[in-house]
Write a protein that holds these residues in place. Structure first.
Motif, PDB file in Angstrom:
ATOM      1  N   HIS A 168      11.879 -37.631  15.993  1.00  0.00           N
ATOM      2  CA  HIS A 168      12.850 -37.135  15.025  1.00  0.00           C
ATOM      3  C   HIS A 168      13.200 -35.679  15.316  1.00  0.00           C
ATOM      4  O   HIS A 168      12.362 -34.905  15.777  1.00  0.00           O
ATOM      5  CB  HIS A 168      12.297 -37.249  13.607  1.00  0.00           C
ATOM      6  N   LYS A 210      23.875 -37.016   5.034  1.00  0.00           N
ATOM      7  CA  LYS A 210      24.395 -37.229   6.384  1.00  0.00           C
ATOM      8  C   LYS A 210      24.918 -35.893   6.889  1.00  0.00           C
ATOM      9  O   LYS A 210      25.815 -35.294   6.308  1.00  0.00           O
ATOM     10  CB  LYS A 210      25.524 -38.254   6.376  1.00  0.00           C
ATOM     11  N   ASP A 214      23.024 -37.271  12.007  1.00  0.00           N
ATOM     12  CA  ASP A 214      21.696 -37.446  11.425  1.00  0.00           C
ATOM     13  C   ASP A 214      21.810 -37.971  10.004  1.00  0.00           C
ATOM     14  O   ASP A 214      22.587 -37.454   9.192  1.00  0.00           O
ATOM     15  CB  ASP A 214      20.942 -36.114  11.419  1.00  0.00           C
ATOM     16  N   THR A 229      26.472 -52.209  11.011  1.00  0.00           N
ATOM     17  CA  THR A 229      26.571 -51.768  12.400  1.00  0.00           C
ATOM     18  C   THR A 229      26.927 -52.939  13.300  1.00  0.00           C
ATOM     19  O   THR A 229      26.897 -54.102  12.875  1.00  0.00           O
ATOM     20  CB  THR A 229      25.246 -51.120  12.859  1.00  0.00           C
ATOM     21  N   LEU A 241      18.030 -49.979   5.320  1.00  0.00           N
ATOM     22  CA  LEU A 241      17.485 -48.648   5.580  1.00  0.00           C
ATOM     23  C   LEU A 241      16.349 -48.275   4.642  1.00  0.00           C
ATOM     24  O   LEU A 241      15.630 -47.311   4.911  1.00  0.00           O
ATOM     25  CB  LEU A 241      18.603 -47.605   5.459  1.00  0.00           C
ATOM     26  N   SER A 308      13.142 -41.712   5.133  1.00  0.00           N
ATOM     27  CA  SER A 308      13.381 -42.360   6.424  1.00  0.00           C
ATOM     28  C   SER A 308      14.533 -41.656   7.146  1.00  0.00           C
ATOM     29  O   SER A 308      15.294 -40.901   6.537  1.00  0.00           O
ATOM     30  CB  SER A 308      13.700 -43.853   6.246  1.00  0.00           C
ATOM     31  N   TYR A 309      14.640 -41.931   8.437  1.00  0.00           N
ATOM     32  CA  TYR A 309      15.627 -41.245   9.285  1.00  0.00           C
ATOM     33  C   TYR A 309      16.308 -42.249  10.201  1.00  0.00           C
ATOM     34  O   TYR A 309      15.686 -43.227  10.648  1.00  0.00           O
ATOM     35  CB  TYR A 309      14.957 -40.163  10.128  1.00  0.00           C
ATOM     36  N   ARG A 310      17.591 -42.006  10.465  1.00  0.00           N
ATOM     37  CA  ARG A 310      18.303 -42.782  11.478  1.00  0.00           C
ATOM     38  C   ARG A 310      19.303 -41.884  12.182  1.00  0.00           C
ATOM     39  O   ARG A 310      20.035 -41.129  11.529  1.00  0.00           O
ATOM     40  CB  ARG A 310      19.024 -43.974  10.860  1.00  0.00           C
ATOM     41  N   HIS A 311      19.319 -41.985  13.504  1.00  0.00           N
ATOM     42  CA  HIS A 311      20.339 -41.285  14.280  1.00  0.00           C
ATOM     43  C   HIS A 311      21.518 -42.226  14.438  1.00  0.00           C
ATOM     44  O   HIS A 311      21.389 -43.338  14.969  1.00  0.00           O
ATOM     45  CB  HIS A 311      19.810 -40.881  15.654  1.00  0.00           C
ATOM     46  N   LEU A 312      22.662 -41.794  13.971  1.00  0.00           N
ATOM     47  CA  LEU A 312      23.850 -42.641  13.973  1.00  0.00           C
ATOM     48  C   LEU A 312      24.487 -42.683  15.352  1.00  0.00           C
ATOM     49  O   LEU A 312      24.487 -41.690  16.094  1.00  0.00           O
ATOM     50  CB  LEU A 312      24.861 -42.121  12.950  1.00  0.00           C
ATOM     51  N   ASP A 316      27.610 -47.702  14.502  1.00  0.00           N
ATOM     52  CA  ASP A 316      27.366 -47.692  13.057  1.00  0.00           C
ATOM     53  C   ASP A 316      28.677 -47.405  12.324  1.00  0.00           C
ATOM     54  O   ASP A 316      29.353 -46.410  12.620  1.00  0.00           O
ATOM     55  CB  ASP A 316      26.319 -46.634  12.706  1.00  0.00           C
TER      56      ASP A 316
END
Length: 489
Positions: A168, A210, A214, A229, A241, A308-312, A316
């Protein structure tokens, strides 16, 4: 002895009618000042550019909420563009209240949590850029104890191994700490709030920030965030998510039981695990984490968010945040398909809510439809927001917002109070009504009915808490006044 009396007789003895009236008038004045301050703060929030909390849409998001048939709409939502004065940052959230004051708790969290999160974020990165902008509205809304907490480590940092650091970016760890601190301060503020009784009322919260590519999500309760996505075959797929933080999860149930709380389901709804007090069959809360609900906070219920984390990526397309009035009747796949098939993005949230209402009527025709709130956040840059059709839809949604504002003071309120909490409700159903969100000066004195988020059994309409509690836990001499049996309608 004579020192208890003043010369002119105006001070009076402690407990005398004169001194008692002074205390009451003092309380009234303090309450009036608090209400006036809250009203001014709410007015300031309404004027913030890019902040939306009503049905409508802007360039990046679509919002819609609709009252169910259980009483007052207890759902709330927000989209805040340019959050923290950052042009590439958006804050989104949906909140599902429950209990007699659940609608007030949800609105309070909607209004206060983003401000606290923004302040803690700035403190954590050591920047004064947004602190100057928010100082009047945010720091002014915090008491001295909360302001002091900005300089303290209220939430101890969790140990982070090297593998997680490589996985991350730095913004995740900064915002993770900010989420933890802001949620803790928010729950503490609710406990001390003079006008909202949160003893057996509370709310869920699924929120996200957002920034660029990120995405950081903070979740408490059983509202949900789902990403739409594309896979390698360009097929639209859902990615959940968040986790629905319910008592049926082993880790949640274990924590509750270690704190002497009890977890079990009722015979008529075996799939719904609930949280109960150690020695009373109450309140039967069907979630393991929530803001408020302080009757259970000593017995395993917590307000600590799951982060939680997600790299777009370019695959997406959008994120859907929704209360469980939607998820109880629609699958993740159905939700993303409905949003993707909407011809105009500004109407995506409304189309999703209307689909959920139809699903309720089809799947559970004898049950009362739950409140629904949806935020659709669009991620890709190839947006149709600049098209003429979107401009027309945006103007329509703007006029609809204006109608909502004019209708604010006409929101019907029912005088149900605590006794409306039950498994099945009697009496005529309340027709759906699109409601505006903000509480007015006198809302703290209004008792409203309860209606909350549940997937329903055939012919049964469930609520979050099956049993209501006295405001204060009775002592040994008052045990005869404490009810230990379930009350239902």
């Amino acid at each position: 002895m004579g020192s208890c009396l003043s010369v002119d007789g105006r001070s009076g003895l402690p407990g005398s009618p004169t001194s008692e009236s002074k205390r009451k008038s003092g309380r009234r004045r303090r309450g009036m000042r608090t209400s006036s301050f809250d009203y001014k703060r709410d007015e300031q929030l309404r004027r913030i550019p890019g902040r939306m909390f009503l049905n409508g849409a802007n360039e990046v998001a679509s919002l819609f909420t609709q009252q169910g048939r259980k009483g007052t709409n207890q759902d709330a939502m927000i989209v805040w563009e340019n959050f923290g004065s950052r042009t590439d940052t958006v804050f989104c959230g949906v909140f599902d209240g429950h209990g007699p004051y659940g609608h007030m708790v949800a609105k309070r969290v909607r209004d206060s949590l983003p401000l606290k999160l923004g302040v803690h974020w700035e403190v954590n990165i050591g920047s004064n850029e947004v602190s100057r902008e928010l100082s009047s509205s945010v720091l002014g809304s915090m008491n001295s104890e909360e302001t002091a907490s900005l300089c303290l480590d209220e939430v101890s940092r969790e140990s982070i191994d090297l593998e997680e650091k490589e996985k991350h970016p730095d913004i995740f760890f900064t915002l993770k700490e900010s989420f933890l601190k802001a949620f803790k301060v928010m729950d503490k503020e609710l406990k001390l709030h003079h006008n909202i009784d949160c003893f057996c009322s509370g709310t869920t919260a699924v929120t996200l920030i957002k920034q660029g590519q990120d995405l950081i999500i903070g979740n408490v309760g059983d509202s949900r965030a789902v990403l739409g996505t594309r896979d390698q075959d360009e097929t639209l797929i859902p990615v959940q998510l968040t986790v629905d933080l319910k008592p049926n999860l082993p880790a949640e149930a274990e924590r509750i039981r270690k704190c002497n709380g009890r977890v079990f389901a009722l015979q008529d709804e075996p799939e719904v695990s609930r949280v109960w007090l150690p020695h009373n069959d109450s309140p039967g809360l069907a979630m393991a984490r929530a803001f408020g609900d302080f009757c259970l906070k000593d017995f395993g219920l917590i307000s600590v968010p799951e982060i939680s984390y997600r790299h777009l990526t370019e695959r997406d397309e959008f994120v859907v945040l929704a209360t469980d009035g939607v998820w109880d009747v629609l699958s993740n796949k159905e939700v993303v398909d409905i949003v993707a098939s909407t011809p105009i993005r500004s109407t995506a949230a409304r189309a999703l809510v209307e689909s959920a209402v139809r699903a309720w009527k089809f799947k559970y025709p004898t049950s009362k439809i739950d409140d629904c709130a949806v935020v659709c956040l669009f991620l890709d840059s190839n947006s149709d927001n600049s098209s003429p059709s979107f401009s027309k839809a945006k103007s329509q949604s703007t006029s609809f917002n204006q109608h909502e504002c004019s209708h604010e003071k006409q929101e019907p309120q029912s005088l149900g109070g605590l006794n409306r909490s039950g498994t099945v409700r009697a009496g005529p159903e309340i027709q759906p009504e699109e409601q505006e969100e903000e509480e007015t000066l006198n809302e703290a004195t209004r008792l409203t009915g309860i209606g909350e988020d549940w997937s329903a059994l055939e012919g049964v309409s469930r609520v979050n808490t099956l049993l209501t509690l006295p405001r204060f836990i009775a002592g040994p001499e008052d045990k005869r006044h404490t009810g230990g049996t379930k009350t239902r309608k």
